[in-house]
Write an enzyme that holds these catalytic residues in place. Structure first.
Site, PDB file in Angstrom:
ATOM      1  N   ASP A 157       0.855  -1.186   0.000  1.00  0.00           N
ATOM      2  CA  ASP A 157       0.000   0.000   0.000  1.00  0.00           C
ATOM      3  C   ASP A 157       0.891   1.235   0.000  1.00  0.00           C
ATOM      4  O   ASP A 157       1.955   1.242   0.628  1.00  0.00           O
ATOM      5  CB  ASP A 157      -0.915   0.018   1.226  1.00  0.00           C
ATOM      6  CG  ASP A 157      -1.980  -1.059   1.174  1.00  0.00           C
ATOM      7  OD1 ASP A 157      -2.308  -1.504   0.062  1.00  0.00           O
ATOM      8  OD2 ASP A 157      -2.473  -1.462   2.246  1.00  0.00           O
ATOM      9  N   ASP A 172      -7.161  -1.591  -4.283  1.00  0.00           N
ATOM     10  CA  ASP A 172      -8.210  -1.267  -3.316  1.00  0.00           C
ATOM     11  C   ASP A 172      -9.205  -0.268  -3.903  1.00  0.00           C
ATOM     12  O   ASP A 172     -10.426  -0.415  -3.750  1.00  0.00           O
ATOM     13  CB  ASP A 172      -7.594  -0.692  -2.042  1.00  0.00           C
ATOM     14  CG  ASP A 172      -6.707  -1.695  -1.322  1.00  0.00           C
ATOM     15  OD1 ASP A 172      -6.904  -2.903  -1.511  1.00  0.00           O
ATOM     16  OD2 ASP A 172      -5.806  -1.260  -0.580  1.00  0.00           O
TER      17      ASP A 172
END
Length: 212
Positions: A157, A172
């Protein structure tokens, strides 16, 4: 000696109606696309998924190669930043202790979306499911091939929006946007087969309006 029939087939006049059943073509093995009147949308679904997967994989490779954990890069002050984080949980760092289960769920989502896409005829549904499929594949690759090992891999991330919002990635974002699009399509009555249904109360309301 057997009798030979001399009857000739009746010639149909051009103005006479054709007695051939209209559904006879259904038994001749015509493609489903011709019968349904709308093309299948699996190629569009796979194209959207491929774009999302390539974008997600490319950004992760670049971020891992160029950034160091704990050293964020400011894009717009403290509002938008790049911050490398290894996520063992689901989207937005949820369920961090269930990495192996999340891997199996992601694999099930990929298989389910592909099965649904085989008979899909709605372009909107193809885009929504393509976003979900591309995002699921992107995070699934991390689960399978990144440290600490298969089914336990941590997702990369790097997108940070404000200090209170969890760090996320392209996959995401695609999954969330795809899910929202599918919900909107369902609320407005757009079906995966390309048709649109209307609620009975809407029909009753329109009928009452016509009578008034």
């Amino acid at each position: 000696m057997s009798a030979v029939s001399t009857d000739r087939p009746r010639e149909q006049h051009p103005d006479e109606p054709d007695d051939t059943p209209r559904d006879a073509t259904a038994s001749e093995g015509l493609p489903a696309e011709d019968a349904a009147g709308a093309p299948r949308r699996l190629p569009a679904l796979l194209a959207v998924a491929a774009v999302i997967f390539a974008l997600d994989l490319g950004t992760k490779v670049l971020v891992v190669a160029k950034m160091t954990p704990g050293e964020p890069i400011s894009i717009i002050g403290d509002v938008v930043r790049l911050s490398l984080v290894r996520n063992a949980g689901a989207a937005f760092s949820m369920a961090t202790g269930m990495t192996w289960l999340l891997t199996l769920v992601a694999a099930a989502v990929v298989i389910g979306v592909i099965r649904i896409g085989r008979s899909l005829r709605s372009l909107g549904w193809a885009i929504g499911l393509g976003l979900v499929l591309g995002g699921a594949c992107g995070n699934l690759v991390d689960r399978l091939f990144r440290a600490p090992g298969p089914l336990q891999g941590h997702v990369v991330d790097f997108l940070s929006v404000t200090k209170w919002w969890p760090v996320f990635n392209v996959a995401d974002s695609a999954i969330v946007c795809g899910a929202i699009l599918l919900v909107v399509l369902t609320l407005f009555g757009f079906e995966p087969d390309g048709t649109r249904t209307r609620r009975s109360d809407e029909k009753a309301g329109s009928a009452a309006g016509d009578q008034a």
